[in-house]
Write a protein that holds these residues in place. Sequence first.
Motif, PDB file in Angstrom:
ATOM      1  N   LYS A   1       0.848  -1.187   0.000  1.00 18.38           N
ATOM      2  CA  LYS A   1       0.000   0.000   0.000  1.00 18.38           C
ATOM      3  C   LYS A   1       0.885   1.239   0.000  1.00 18.38           C
ATOM      4  N   VAL A   2       0.508   2.218  -0.795  1.00 19.80           N
ATOM      5  CA  VAL A   2       1.289   3.445  -0.895  1.00 19.80           C
ATOM      6  C   VAL A   2       1.452   4.097   0.475  1.00 19.80           C
ATOM      7  N   ALA A   3       0.422   4.030   1.302  1.00 20.69           N
ATOM      8  CA  ALA A   3       0.475   4.681   2.612  1.00 20.69           C
ATOM      9  C   ALA A   3       1.496   4.048   3.556  1.00 20.69           C
ATOM     10  N   ASN A   4       1.934   2.818   3.242  1.00 19.46           N
ATOM     11  CA  ASN A   4       2.843   2.100   4.142  1.00 19.46           C
ATOM     12  C   ASN A   4       4.262   1.986   3.602  1.00 19.46           C
ATOM     13  N   GLU A   5       4.598   2.777   2.613  1.00 19.15           N
ATOM     14  CA  GLU A   5       5.925   2.662   2.012  1.00 19.15           C
ATOM     15  C   GLU A   5       7.026   2.902   3.036  1.00 19.15           C
ATOM     16  N   ASN A   6       8.122   2.153   2.889  1.00 20.40           N
ATOM     17  CA  ASN A   6       9.269   2.229   3.815  1.00 20.40           C
ATOM     18  C   ASN A   6       8.808   1.975   5.253  1.00 20.40           C
ATOM     19  N   GLY A   7       7.876   1.045   5.404  1.00 14.71           N
ATOM     20  CA  GLY A   7       7.232   0.818   6.676  1.00 14.71           C
ATOM     21  C   GLY A   7       7.909  -0.216   7.543  1.00 14.71           C
ATOM     22  N   LYS A   8       7.152  -0.765   8.484  1.00 16.31           N
ATOM     23  CA  LYS A   8       7.694  -1.564   9.582  1.00 16.31           C
ATOM     24  C   LYS A   8       8.360  -2.857   9.125  1.00 16.31           C
ATOM     25  N   GLU A   9       7.947  -3.403   7.981  1.00 16.67           N
ATOM     26  CA  GLU A   9       8.524  -4.662   7.501  1.00 16.67           C
ATOM     27  C   GLU A   9       9.607  -4.455   6.453  1.00 16.67           C
ATOM     28  N   SER A  10       9.715  -3.262   5.944  1.00 17.95           N
ATOM     29  CA  SER A  10      10.589  -2.993   4.802  1.00 17.95           C
ATOM     30  C   SER A  10      12.041  -2.818   5.225  1.00 17.95           C
ATOM     31  N   LEU A  11      12.928  -3.506   4.518  1.00 14.14           N
ATOM     32  CA  LEU A  11      14.366  -3.297   4.687  1.00 14.14           C
ATOM     33  C   LEU A  11      14.946  -2.449   3.572  1.00 14.14           C
ATOM     34  N   PHE A  12      14.410  -2.590   2.359  1.00 10.89           N
ATOM     35  CA  PHE A  12      14.865  -1.736   1.251  1.00 10.89           C
ATOM     36  C   PHE A  12      13.826  -1.765   0.150  1.00 10.89           C
ATOM     37  N   GLU A  13      13.510  -0.588  -0.376  1.00 11.06           N
ATOM     38  CA  GLU A  13      12.522  -0.450  -1.439  1.00 11.06           C
ATOM     39  C   GLU A  13      13.063   0.447  -2.541  1.00 11.06           C
ATOM     40  N   VAL A  14      12.607   0.183  -3.762  1.00 11.78           N
ATOM     41  CA  VAL A  14      12.806   1.132  -4.849  1.00 11.78           C
ATOM     42  C   VAL A  14      11.734   2.201  -4.715  1.00 11.78           C
ATOM     43  N   GLN A  15      12.160   3.447  -4.747  1.00  7.67           N
ATOM     44  CA  GLN A  15      11.260   4.568  -4.488  1.00  7.67           C
ATOM     45  C   GLN A  15      10.613   5.052  -5.791  1.00  7.67           C
ATOM     46  N   TYR A  16       9.280   5.090  -5.801  1.00 10.09           N
ATOM     47  CA  TYR A  16       8.543   5.550  -6.981  1.00 10.09           C
ATOM     48  C   TYR A  16       7.568   6.667  -6.605  1.00 10.09           C
ATOM     49  N   VAL A  17       7.305   7.541  -7.581  1.00 11.61           N
ATOM     50  CA  VAL A  17       6.228   8.524  -7.479  1.00 11.61           C
ATOM     51  C   VAL A  17       5.506   8.552  -8.819  1.00 11.61           C
ATOM     52  N   ASN A  18       4.348   9.200  -8.867  1.00 16.85           N
ATOM     53  CA  ASN A  18       3.652   9.330 -10.143  1.00 16.85           C
ATOM     54  C   ASN A  18       3.283  10.781 -10.379  1.00 16.85           C
ATOM     55  N   GLY A  19       2.473  10.992 -11.393  1.00 17.27           N
ATOM     56  CA  GLY A  19       2.042  12.340 -11.712  1.00 17.27           C
ATOM     57  C   GLY A  19       3.010  13.093 -12.590  1.00 17.27           C
ATOM     58  N   LEU A  20       3.886  12.364 -13.278  1.00 14.29           N
ATOM     59  CA  LEU A  20       4.928  13.027 -14.064  1.00 14.29           C
ATOM     60  C   LEU A  20       4.688  12.928 -15.568  1.00 14.29           C
ATOM     61  N   ASN A  21       3.508  12.434 -15.950  1.00 15.97           N
ATOM     62  CA  ASN A  21       3.135  12.371 -17.370  1.00 15.97           C
ATOM     63  C   ASN A  21       4.154  11.585 -18.186  1.00 15.97           C
ATOM     64  N   GLU A  22       4.415  10.358 -17.743  1.00 20.07           N
ATOM     65  CA  GLU A  22       5.462   9.551 -18.370  1.00 20.07           C
ATOM     66  C   GLU A  22       4.899   8.290 -19.025  1.00 20.07           C
ATOM     67  N   TYR A  23       5.251   8.083 -20.285  1.00 22.42           N
ATOM     68  CA  TYR A  23       5.029   6.822 -20.967  1.00 22.42           C
ATOM     69  C   TYR A  23       6.409   6.206 -21.210  1.00 22.42           C
ATOM     70  N   THR A  24       7.011   5.702 -20.155  1.00 22.28           N
ATOM     71  CA  THR A  24       8.377   5.221 -20.294  1.00 22.28           C
ATOM     72  C   THR A  24       8.692   4.229 -19.185  1.00 22.28           C
ATOM     73  N   PHE A  25       9.547   3.259 -19.488  1.00 21.45           N
ATOM     74  CA  PHE A  25      10.063   2.357 -18.470  1.00 21.45           C
ATOM     75  C   PHE A  25      11.152   3.038 -17.634  1.00 21.45           C
ATOM     76  N   ASP A  26      11.626   4.176 -18.092  1.00 17.04           N
ATOM     77  CA  ASP A  26      12.731   4.852 -17.420  1.00 17.04           C
ATOM     78  C   ASP A  26      12.268   6.071 -16.638  1.00 17.04           C
ATOM     79  N   GLY A  27      10.997   6.102 -16.291  1.00 20.47           N
ATOM     80  CA  GLY A  27      10.481   7.212 -15.521  1.00 20.47           C
ATOM     81  C   GLY A  27      10.624   6.988 -14.030  1.00 20.47           C
ATOM     82  N   LEU A  28       9.965   7.823 -13.263  1.00 19.11           N
ATOM     83  CA  LEU A  28      10.071   7.786 -11.810  1.00 19.11           C
ATOM     84  C   LEU A  28       8.865   7.126 -11.153  1.00 19.11           C
TER      85      LEU A  28
END
Length: 490
Positions: free
Chosen positions: A260-287
């Motif tokens: 869940k987005v609300a729980n990112e980097n939460g109590k069980e997580s040791l390492f995550e790839v950080q993502y955001v949206n809203g950047l108007n991207e049609y690409t595999f190399d976006g954020l």
Amino acid sequence: MHLSPTKLSAAALLSLALLGGCGEKFLDLKPTDSITTESFYQTESDAIQATTACYAQLNRGGQYNYALWGIGEIMSDNSFTGGGGGGDGAEEIQLDFFNIPSSNPMTTRLWNGSYVGIGSCNLVLQKVPGIANMDAALRKRCLGEAQFLRAKYYFDLVRAYGDVPKILVPPATPADSRLPRSPEADIYAQIILDLTAAIDNLPGSYSGPDLGRATKWAATGLLAKVYLTQGNKAAAATRAREVIANSGKSLWADYGDNFKVANENGKESLFEVQYVNGLNEYTFDGLGFVGNEFFAPRGQGLVPQGGYGFNIPETEFVQGYETGDKRKAVTIWSPGDAYPAGSATTAQPARLTGSPDGYNCKKWFVGKTNTNVWDSPLNFPVLRLAEVYLILAEAVGPTQEGLNAINLVRTRAGLPNLTAATPNFTDAVIKERRYELAFEDDRWFDLKRTGKLLTLPALVAKGVKPFSDKLPIPQSERDANPALTQNPGY
């Protein structure tokens, strides 16, 4: 590898990376073509920006946004290509049927992206020690982050290709980048050196905008996984115990809370790839992460572009869930599952394009984001505490410690405990990994390290028998570097 020896492009040196939880922030970097490795590494700010750039390849197509779900899942018994049929997803189809040319885009992107990431790490490790008037703790942290990430990129490479070139310093001339492949054992030895150093250099946690950076416990957990991959169970168990006892992490009560987005980097997580949206991207190399769009039921209107229906769960995989396993509803769209309120349709069909039995991957579903493009804000968990428990269980076997570890994971899933009488305990742990970590891009690597890949009944039964447990060395890299040999059979 095409590493520039004297000057980084603005994109390579000052790549935007995402570091944060629900309030992920970007570093507002202002690249300029006049920046060189000689003029840039002067201040603490330079060191932080260069270290941040080391993360950039994780969220791009060379890792979790494209290459790794094709290799880790579609090449395994967990999923098949799906999509719209015909030539749709041609590169995934090549992986699915083990008819992989050395030009396959996914395997090529994994190689290229990993080496770009390694190049960024090498620059930090070379240049940051020479920055004057830098806080000692910050210097250690920057070096530790680069060591952790270099180890992570090399771990993906050595597991996928076997022998690979070992590049530890920025090439001074183009010829310096044209190295032959180093033996797997040498690459693993370097990975262990880097992770051991990272453990000493990294803090145990972060706060604020630094959430998402590598920690001591991320490095310790990854080292446990590396040792397990090598078959060093005693060392894997030692490192897993350290994470469990000292990291302060705990399992979410609900398995689905991990995704869940609300729980990112939460109590069980040791390492995550950080993502955001809203950047108007049609690409595999976006954020943003593309899984929301690419894995959603095709054409059902649950996501901005309607859903592309790739990475379809194999029917055998779905039927393998134990009765009462709560993870199934989090991971799989099954026929009859209700769609969110306001959807154009009401429920998952019994059959749809690309999915003849009506299954889709649900784990990365976010729904209608605030854009009309591919990107999704949901982070990708590279390492969770649940996996560390399973590493410990596999490492120590059906001892009380091992049973306690795996049963913590099973209890959360709503399943009965295993006991010392459980037959084939190691196989039971590997199966538990399959369902706990489904669609987290680990399955192909698990099949390979346990020696099951080349004879797996689920693959042989459908007429697809892997001929190799290694990927082809990309032909484009062999053209640029004549010292690179090809893996047998390609």
